[in-house]
Design a protein around this motif. Structure first.
Motif, PDB file in Angstrom:
ATOM      1  N   TYR A  44       0.833  -1.208   0.000  1.00 28.22           N
ATOM      2  CA  TYR A  44       0.000   0.000   0.000  1.00 28.22           C
ATOM      3  C   TYR A  44       0.864   1.252   0.000  1.00 28.22           C
ATOM      4  N   HIS A  45       0.227   2.358  -0.378  1.00 26.45           N
ATOM      5  CA  HIS A  45       0.845   3.683  -0.215  1.00 26.45           C
ATOM      6  C   HIS A  45      -0.159   4.552   0.528  1.00 26.45           C
ATOM      7  N   ILE A  56      -1.543  -0.659  -3.748  1.00 25.61           N
ATOM      8  CA  ILE A  56      -0.684  -0.464  -4.916  1.00 25.61           C
ATOM      9  C   ILE A  56      -0.979  -1.640  -5.840  1.00 25.61           C
ATOM     10  N   ASP A  58      -0.354  -1.655  -9.272  1.00 26.79           N
ATOM     11  CA  ASP A  58       0.613  -1.749 -10.357  1.00 26.79           C
ATOM     12  C   ASP A  58       1.701  -0.720 -10.099  1.00 26.79           C
ATOM     13  N   TRP A  59       2.841  -0.874 -10.719  1.00 20.97           N
ATOM     14  CA  TRP A  59       3.961   0.032 -10.510  1.00 20.97           C
ATOM     15  C   TRP A  59       4.888  -0.042 -11.706  1.00 20.97           C
ATOM     16  N   ASP A  60       5.763   0.958 -11.817  1.00 20.49           N
ATOM     17  CA  ASP A  60       6.776   0.945 -12.873  1.00 20.49           C
ATOM     18  C   ASP A  60       7.718  -0.223 -12.605  1.00 20.49           C
ATOM     19  N   LYS A  61       8.108  -0.906 -13.677  1.00 21.10           N
ATOM     20  CA  LYS A  61       8.990  -2.064 -13.539  1.00 21.10           C
ATOM     21  C   LYS A  61      10.258  -1.843 -14.357  1.00 21.10           C
ATOM     22  N   TYR A  66      14.968  -3.819  -8.246  1.00 21.80           N
ATOM     23  CA  TYR A  66      14.524  -2.518  -7.771  1.00 21.80           C
ATOM     24  C   TYR A  66      13.664  -2.711  -6.525  1.00 21.80           C
ATOM     25  N   ILE A  68      10.343  -1.008  -4.233  1.00 25.32           N
ATOM     26  CA  ILE A  68       9.161  -0.148  -4.281  1.00 25.32           C
ATOM     27  C   ILE A  68       9.013   0.501  -2.909  1.00 25.32           C
ATOM     28  N   ILE A  70       7.005   1.840   0.022  1.00 24.87           N
ATOM     29  CA  ILE A  70       5.629   1.537   0.411  1.00 24.87           C
ATOM     30  C   ILE A  70       5.247   2.305   1.677  1.00 24.87           C
ATOM     31  N   TYR A 121      10.202  -0.622   2.358  1.00 26.82           N
ATOM     32  CA  TYR A 121      10.312  -0.970   0.944  1.00 26.82           C
ATOM     33  C   TYR A 121       9.834  -2.399   0.710  1.00 26.82           C
ATOM     34  N   CYS A 122       9.437  -2.644  -0.531  1.00 23.68           N
ATOM     35  CA  CYS A 122       9.075  -3.982  -0.996  1.00 23.68           C
ATOM     36  C   CYS A 122      10.024  -4.352  -2.124  1.00 23.68           C
TER      37      CYS A 122
END
Length: 160
Positions: A44-45, A56, A58-61, A66, A68, A70, A121-122
């Protein structure tokens, strides 16, 4: 912290420690999904007003490994440095997972991180699979797969 209704690789903790040390972070989660459909990730954000958490989906990949950033996550695959727990107890005078209504204990922990400015972070390359359970009934019984011995009205399997 690992939940008991998950399947994980034997090197999960070692990989998480490696990422934490290499990235110099204090709180890391792997990624796993809700048991229920649509099986979205449990990350989540914070909303724009900072009062609620939002999934969350979807996210940039980017290419390569990397992280994410959170705002919260499920606690099923969570690695936290002891210093974070000590800081929560010292500065907030609270236990890390005590519930802050109306949130769950997992989200309450992340609320405390937010209060203290501790980032979480995730790592989506660290997957941790949620297991689904199924109730078994006589409909699931495959009698034809067993060798049975009849003793009057009592029928028992040799494979007890």
């Amino acid at each position: 912290m690992l939940d008991t209704d998950h399947q994980f690789d034997p090197d999960l903790v070692a990989r998480m420690l490696y990422v934490m040390d290499k990235s110099k972070i204090d709180v890391l989660t792997g990624i796993y999904q809700y048991k229920g459909e649509p099986h979205s990730p449990k990350i989540y954000h914070w909303s724009e007003d900072g009062k609620t958490i939002e999934a969350i989906g979807d996210w940039d990949k980017p290419n390569g490994r990397y992280l994410i950033p959170i705002g919260s996550a499920g606690g099923g695959c969570l690695l936290v440095r002891k210093s974070v727990y000590d800081t929560i107890r010292e500065k907030l005078k609270e236990e890390p997972f005590d519930i802050i209504p109306p949130f769950s204990e997992d989200n309450s922990f992340f609320i405390r991180l937010k209060k203290l400015g501790i980032k979480a972070y995730c790592d989506p390359s660290i997957e941790y699979h949620h297991l689904e359970y199924k109730a078994l009934s006589l409909k699931d019984y495959k009698r034809e797969n067993l060798e049975l011995k009849k003793h009057g009205t009592d029928t028992r399997s040799k494979n007890r």
